[in-house]
Design an enzyme around this catalytic site. Structure first.
Site, mmCIF file in Angstrom:
data_model
loop_
_atom_site.group_PDB
_atom_site.id
_atom_site.type_symbol
_atom_site.label_atom_id
_atom_site.label_comp_id
_atom_site.label_asym_id
_atom_site.label_seq_id
_atom_site.Cartn_x
_atom_site.Cartn_y
_atom_site.Cartn_z
ATOM 1 C CG ASP A 453 47.747 -11.724 -35.919
ATOM 2 O OD1 ASP A 453 47.200 -12.098 -34.868
ATOM 3 O OD2 ASP A 453 47.169 -11.041 -36.785
ATOM 4 C CB THR A 779 46.985 -19.135 -18.262
ATOM 5 O OG1 THR A 779 45.626 -19.460 -17.989
ATOM 6 C CG2 THR A 779 47.891 -20.121 -17.553
ATOM 7 C CG ASN A 835 46.692 -7.143 -33.112
ATOM 8 O OD1 ASN A 835 46.701 -6.829 -34.306
ATOM 9 N ND2 ASN A 835 46.420 -8.367 -32.718
ATOM 10 C CG ASP A 836 49.857 -8.636 -35.316
ATOM 11 O OD1 ASP A 836 49.578 -9.321 -34.315
ATOM 12 O OD2 ASP A 836 49.165 -8.625 -36.344
#
Length: 1191
Positions: A453, A779, A835-836
């Site tokens: 991260d 993407t 979030n990790d």
């Protein structure tokens, strides 16, 4: 254009609905009444839900519930200030592997995934069959129970640590409204429907619907770096109908219903509606939701209602259950155990077959052997199977039963060494390193890919003003903040540059969206962008202090002189514009435009008449100088605008701001009309402070052959800039930027890059290109699709660096999972935020950054450290040592067991294949438990090739022996053990002769021979461990020589135990017989030496003629010689990071065709398309009015 149009179409549809609702006499209609034609899955999610992109949809959010909000009967209904109709799960969370109820089944499942444990359980059951086991009924069951008990104890101790970390979170306190007043209760007791009061710099305990705040119009700032990695603050706003509820009594008197969607994992989506006091339905959207894991900032307090708790919060929905991880060594050990099992079956089959072929004439004294000559086929088959079971039990110890408990003990001690390592102790936060599991210690020595991260892991998320260039002259920190302020000195000279300096400082103190706040007389700046806060703080240190903001003007103190600037217009920053401007009326009545932004957009808007060419060139040189220091830069410019020109432009801008079609595009075009003919003032330099020693750490990891990927939720420009700062990217490296909005365009882009990088225009990529792949979250969704995934990962794995921007937690986990699957290499993920968690759990090894805000990641990790740079010690020292130790330990455990127990096969040749054991049954069991247990433990704890200083200084050593645990080495150790067993048996058998081993002519029998051999085996395997040991310690000596002495003492005592206890009858008095034999003492000198001579010769040759690199380093260290000369000899294997030249460059065409070369990043990090625009935000504040207390 198409994108903007699509966005506008959606917003226009919503506007039409809202207008219809507001018409007099009309029936309320909302978007939820429009049929939902999307495909809905069994789980209730739609196809659109599955995408879960990394960023919220563009355009201002309009909180209109989707189709499912009112029509779906499964929606959640929360009754305000009343008991809930349904019982919702509590707010207690758990990241532990086990609970009291799940421990036993989960533990047994984990243990019996090891084939060795399944085998020994089977053997223990077979031993219970009467007259089958030649070694007794409990010689396997008792050790197995002991081994499982030790493993269970270790798992319990480790999981208690996880429960304690969870308990720390669950026992935090928050204010909850109970019976008209605020009570402090623990997080775990918070329930759905509770009103909570959250104060500044506090984490949200659950998912909350925002009602009101201390800020105007129900606004509040939140930091979401723990969720998405973004450094800028986000703005959330309560509904106008609830924003005025500023006192406790306003909440206590409320009644009504809040209806919302069921809990889901989509961080940026929310749909609900609120009905207060039987009034009209009010739409709730993501701009009213405060998620668990986020943190309140720059806001004194907020009032909100709990909507999701515990494992139903969006944060926990994005987490997965703690996996039961197994190391690569464990998996390969399972394969080797299977091979040993088939060896056991082969040997047992051969022995049973030979037993069947023995004739009664040769073995007339064996019971029932005569009957076999005349027996039927079925009788012989039954006898064969019976004998097969007997031999399987006899030879079962070819598979080392002690290996499991030895591994558990060694791993536990290795984990303690990690916990005790003072080099990984962070003094500032009082945080030691913590091994939360010990099952993966050796995995740390095999890492090939690191996924990191950015925010909080590589950076501190602290921006600091580090210097500037004004009017072509550069000012470094020592010029500005240490001693005399050179900038102010030049300002007071009143020369040509003085005007530029004054405008530059005014720009820093006026052109921003910062809100001042006064605490105890000191001004504190609140800003959504940490960059802007750093610039305003920099201006304050330079004498231009921003003091007051009102809806119409700002007031600054310029060198102790108050000045008021009327804010006419704010032209907001966007990632497309890459700049921000304010139009102000200065105290002298003149209108000026102050603009700051990326150098590329500022330079093209400069007036040739107003900015000298030499100033532009010097400023550009200074920008490059700042960039080489890893600083983020902004160019600053000003323009004087006449009243007539401004009036004309204001009309144009007003029309653009009220346009229904393509408003964002027209606002951008209108802003561009006034941001022209600028005069360059200079540039600023901001340091996004990295964690300690991050550049050096990444350089060492790359030298060690480890690929580093950065997976962040932050913006592309910010991530690239940090890539340069931490030296993951360098100025010569080509950036392969993949930003596409469709599957086909993504495929075309990736294939073009592969074609450009491939050798001889083929599709074969070189192993490593001097390039970096940059891809955004949108993407990434296409790149990881099934038909494109392999090409994308091949491209990424061929480049030296990869940065994934705007990646959601699920996308991070997918990247880690797919790289692991495609490469088969050991992966490590490191992060500090919630979030990790998903990627930490997906990687082979998960490392959490503990300390300030990394508790969630640390709780879910396998290892927790306080700083990123501790990775070098964790991997290069502990990891490399542990992998080497575990490799030797496992191979040695195979060796020592085969060395003893295969002797039963050689003895069977002389015992008529009867299944007779040559050793006493309990000495067979004690061989692993007592006499050969210390040697492998000493290897697993104290063995090392090189010191930690050498390993840290020369990362190349990490690459050595990473594949040492392989089948080739396995078969070599097995062959060595079989050879030693042959030597031990037949050398001793030859010495024993006819059995007359005393001067008086007495004959000893098979047990005397067995104890001769047993003694020699203990000596040989103990000395063999010494031959394999590189680092001798006191415990090593104790393990080797102490084990030999222990056997002698044991034999002396056990030989006479039968006098006192009814065990060991057959071995009664055997010690006296053995130790009184001169043949025994001759054999003690001859047999071990003769057995080990080939090993000694091999070690001598290998140690002089075939030295590995780490052996050479070790010799240099012992001789106290500088090993740098070895690196020059190994230049073809070591490529220094700063001097790296890709081999592929010899085959590649010029790299400039692949992408753009980014030299420096601009410093601007601000939320786009938020709930309110930045212009609306700053005009909402009047800092001259005191804020409500929220009592």
């Amino acid at each position: 254009m198409a994108q903007n149009g699509g966005s506008h179409s959606d917003s226009k549809e919503k506007q039409d609905v809202i207008q219809l609702n507001n018409m007099p006499g009309s029936t309320a209609v909302s978007v939820e009444d429009v049929p939902d034609t999307r495909v809905r899955l069994a789980s209730g999610e739609t196809e659109d839900d599955l995408s879960n992109g990394a960023e919220p949809p563009p355009g201002p959010s309009i909180p209109v519930p989707p189709a499912t909000a009112s029509n779906d009967p499964k929606s959640r209904t929360i009754i305000i200030n009343a008991a809930q109709r349904e019982k919702y799960i509590g707010n207690r969370i758990s990241t532990a592997k086990y609970s009291i109820l799940s421990f036993l089944p989960s533990f047994l499942f984990e243990q019996f995934r090891r084939y060795s444990n399944i085998f020994f359980l089977t053997i223990a059951l077979l031993q219970q069959i009467p007259d089958v086991s030649p070694t007794g009924r409990y010689t396997t069951l008792v050790p197995l129970i002991f081994i499982l008990s030790v493993s269970a104890l270790k798992e319990i101790v480790e999981d208690i640590k996880r429960h304690r970390a969870d308990s720390e979170i669950n026992n935090r306190e928050v204010e909850v409204l109970k019976n008209g007043h605020w009570d402090w209760i623990k997080w775990r007791n918070v329930s759905v429907g509770d009103f909570v009061k959250i104060k500044n710099e506090t984490f949200f305990p659950a998912d909350i619907a925002l009602f009101s705040s201390s800020e105007p119009q129900g606004l509040c700032y939140i930091e979401t770096s723990n969720l998405d990695g973004e450094t800028n603050l986000k703005v959330r706003q309560g509904l106008p109908e609830t924003a005025g509820m500023l006192e406790t009594k306003d909440l206590s008197s409320l009644s009504g219903v809040l209806e919302c969607e069921l809990p889901n994992r989509h961080l940026y989506e929310f749909a609900g509606k609120l009905r207060l006091n039987d009034g009209q339905d009010l739409a709730l959207g993501p701009d009213q939701v405060l998620l668990r894991g986020a943190k309140l900032q720059n806001t004194m307090w907020i009032f909100g209602i709990i909507i999701y708790t515990g494992h139903e919060t969006k944060l926990m929905k994005n987490s997965t259950a703690a996996p039961l991880k197994r190391s690569t060594v464990d998996k390969l050990t399972n394969t080797q155990i299977i091979m040993l099992f088939w060896l056991l079956i082969l040997v047992s089959f051969l022995s049973a077959l030979m037993s069947l072929l023995v004739t009664d004439e040769k073995m007339w004294y064996i019971p029932d052997s005569r009957d076999l000559a005349t027996a039927t086929f079925w009788s012989k088959l039954v006898s064969f199977l019976y004998n097969l079971l007997t031999f399987v039990i006899l030879y079962n110890n070819l598979i080392p039963i002690s290996l499991t408990v030895t591994l558990e003990v060694v791993r536990f001690i290795q984990a303690m060494f990690i916990n005790w390592d003072m080099d990984m102790y962070h003094v500032e936060s009082n945080t030691p390193a913590m091994a939360r599991t010990s099952n993966l210690n050796e995995e740390l020595g095999q890492v090939r890919y690191i996924f990191s991260d950015k925010t909080g892991t590589l950076t501190r998320n602290v921006m600091e003003f580090k210097g500037c260039t004004v009017s072509g002259e550069i000012y470094n920190p020592e010029d500005l903040f240490n001693g005399q302020n050179e900038l102010i000195v030049n300002l007071e000279k009143n020369d040509r540059a003085a005007g530029d300096i004054r405008d530059f400082l005014i720009l820093l103190s006026v052109c921003h969206t910062v809100i001042p706040d006064y605490t105890n007389g000191d001004v504190i700046y609140h800003a959504a962008s940490p960059d802007e806060r750093a610039l305003v703080n920099g201006a304050r240190h330079l004498g231009y202090v921003f003091e007051t903001r009102t809806p119409n003007y700002v007031e600054i103190k310029a060198l102790d002189k108050s000045e008021k600037y009327e804010i006419l217009n704010v032209l907001e920053f966007t990632s497309t514009r890459k700049r921000m401007s304010v139009v102000v009326r200065a105290p002298d009545g003149k209108i000026r435009l102050y603009c700051k932004g990326a150098d590329s957009v500022i330079y093209e808007r400069l007036s040739p008449e107003l900015t000298a060419e030499n100033i532009k060139l010097k400023t550009h040189e200074h920008l490059e100088e700042f960039a080489t220091q890893g600083l983020r830069t902004l160019c600053c410019a000003v323009a004087d605008i006449s009243q007539e020109a401004y009036d004309e432009w204001r009309e144009t801008y007003h029309k653009a701001s009220t346009d229904i079609h393509n408003r964002e595009l027209k606002l951008e075009e209108a802003s561009d009309l006034i941001e022209r003919n600028l005069r360059l003032l200079g540039a600023t330099a901001i340091e996004d402070k990295l964690q300690e020693k991050v550049p050096e750490t990444i350089a060492s990891l790359l030298k060690a052959g480890i690929s580093v990927w950065v997976l962040t939720g932050d913006k592309q420009e910010t991530a690239i800039n940090i890539g340069y700062s931490c030296r993951l990217l360098n100025q010569s490296m080509e950036l392969l930027v993949i930003n596409r909005d469709s599957l086909d365009s993504t495929r075309e882009c990736i294939l073009n890059y592969i074609h450009a990088l491939s050798r001889d225009n083929s599709q074969t990529l070189p192993k490593e290109n001097d390039a970096a792949v940059i891809v955004d979250g949108k993407t990434l969704k296409y790149a990881l699709s099934c038909d494109l995934r392999r090409d994308f990962l091949d491209l990424c794995c061929s480049c030296r660096a990869v940065i994934c921007c705007r990646a959601s937690p699920i996308q991070k986990a997918e990247v880690v999972e797919y790289v692991t699957q495609q490469t088969g290499a050991v992966t490590l993920a490191i992060g500090d935020g919630a979030n990790d968690v998903a990627m930490i759990q997906k990687a082979h090894v998960g490392v959490g950054i503990s300390g300030v805000e990394g508790l969630q990641a640390a709780c879910a990790s396998d290892y927790a450290v306080a700083q990123f740079h501790y990775l070098t010690k964790l991997l290069f020292v502990h990891g490399a040592w542990n992998y080497d130790r575990m490799t030797k330990l496992i191979f040695y455990s195979y060796y020592k067991n085969i060395c003893l127990y295969i002797i039963e096969l050689w003895f069977a040749i002389y015992s008529g294949w009867s299944g007779q054991v040559i050793f006493e049954r309990w000495t067979i069991g004690f061989y692993n438990m007592l006499f050969t247990c210390a040697q492998p433990i000493a290897m697993g704890i104290f063995e090392r090739h090189c010191s930690q200083e050498i390993r840290l200084k020369y990362p190349i050593l990490y690459r050595q022996n990473q594949d040492a645990f392989n089948l080739k080495s396995f078969f070599l150790w097995i062959a060595n053990s079989v050879f030693h067993s042959i030597c031990l048996f037949w050398f001793t058998y030859w010495l024993f002769g006819s059995g007359i081993v005393w001067r008086n002519g007495r004959e000893g029998g098979y047990l005397v021979l067995g104890n001769f051999i047993y003694t020699y085996v203990v000596v040989v395997v103990s000395v063999k461990s010494g031959l394999e040991t590189k680092s001798w310690t006191m415990f090593t000596h104790f393990a080797i020589w102490g084990s030999i002495v222990l056997w002698a003492i044991f034999l002396s005592i056990y030989s006479y135990v039968y006098i006192f206890l009814p065990i060991g009858a057959e071995i009664m008095g055997i010690a006296g017989l053995v130790f009184s034999s001169p043949v025994f003492w001759v054999g003690l000198l001859v047999v071990p030496v003769a057995t080990l001579i080939p090993d000694i010769i091999f070690k001598a040759v290998e140690g002089t003629m075939f030295l590995s690199l780490d052996e050479k380093f070790r010799q240099c260290e012992v001789a106290r010689v500088d090993p740098s000369s070895l690196l020059r000899q190994e230049q073809h294997r070591l490529i220094k990071f700063d001097e790296h030249v890709s081999i592929a460059s010899c085959f590649l065409r010029p790299m400039h065709v692949l992408g753009q070369l980014v030299r420096y990043g601009y410093a601007f990090s601000q939320e786009e398309h938020g709930v309110v625009t930045q212009s609306q935000l700053i005009r909402s504040y009047d800092t001259t009015i005191p804020k409500p207390e929220g009592m």
